[in-house]
Design a protein around this motif. Structure first.
Motif, short mmCIF file in Angstrom:
data_model
loop_
_atom_site.label_atom_id
_atom_site.label_comp_id
_atom_site.label_asym_id
_atom_site.label_seq_id
_atom_site.Cartn_x
_atom_site.Cartn_y
_atom_site.Cartn_z
N THR A 61 0.81 -1.22 0.00
CA THR A 61 0.00 0.00 0.00
C THR A 61 0.84 1.26 0.00
OG1 THR A 61 -0.16 -0.02 2.41
CG2 THR A 61 -1.92 -1.15 1.18
N TYR A 88 -3.56 5.69 0.73
CA TYR A 88 -3.97 4.55 -0.07
C TYR A 88 -5.46 4.31 0.15
CZ TYR A 88 -4.02 -0.31 -1.75
OH TYR A 88 -4.29 -1.48 -2.44
N GLY A 89 -6.19 4.12 -0.94
CA GLY A 89 -7.61 3.82 -0.85
C GLY A 89 -8.49 5.04 -0.67
N GLU A 152 -7.59 -0.44 -4.81
CA GLU A 152 -7.27 0.14 -3.51
C GLU A 152 -8.48 0.10 -2.57
OE1 GLU A 152 -5.32 3.93 -3.82
OE2 GLU A 152 -3.74 3.12 -5.11
#
Length: 162
Positions: A61, A88-89, A152
């Motif tokens: 990540t 991340y995400g 993600e």
């Protein structure tokens, strides 16, 4: 500068590195217009290849491969630095990035800076979306952007639920 190409779930990626870090990540094969030496893969290219494979497998990540990207304008560098701070995400709008770099009215300029990002994915310009979360703009094409964001999001949910 050394180049290598790798296969990924979003198609072929071309990577370039100098002696100190990764300098480019392009979508697709390296064209004949690029002066390159594919004679041997450097330690940086090997690390980038391994990290990208782990990223696409949902196992990484945060990238640690050293970067040696060519400098852009002061504004572009500020935008690229900000992109690396988007978790991340998660996503930010072009307007939010513009505010974060100190120029509230520069949402379009943020889009231009994202398009000029020499190391996409590693410097995650795909995490920048239009107002209201609208899927707009990506040098690699919107299907690739969607794939990266969905990857993600899936990994983030799986991690939270495990």
């Amino acid at each position: 500068m050394r180049w290598t190409a790798i296969e990924s779930p979003i198609g072929e990626l071309s990577l370039a590195a100098d002696d100190t870090g990764l300098t480019r990540l392009r979508f697709g094969a390296v064209g004949a217009e690029v002066d390159h030496d594919i004679a041997g893969e450097s330690a940086v290219l090997t690390a980038a290849r391994q990290e990208l494979a782990a990223y696409f497998a949902g196992e990484l990540t945060e990238f640690t491969v050293p970067l040696s990207a060519p400098g852009g304008s002061a504004f572009e560098v500020a935008v690229w630095r900000r992109l690396t701070a988007i978790p991340y995400g998660e996503m930010e709008t072009y307007g939010e990035v513009a505010r974060a770099v100190g120029d509230v009215g520069a949402a379009r300029a943020v889009g231009v800076a994202c398009n000029r990002n020499p190391v996409a994915i590693i410097v995650p310009c795909h995490r920048v979306v239009g107002a209201g979360g609208k899927m707009v703009g990506f040098g690699g094409g919107l299907p690739r952007k969607r794939h990266l964001l969905e990857l993600e999001a899936r990994v983030t949910l799986e991690t939270a639920w495990s």
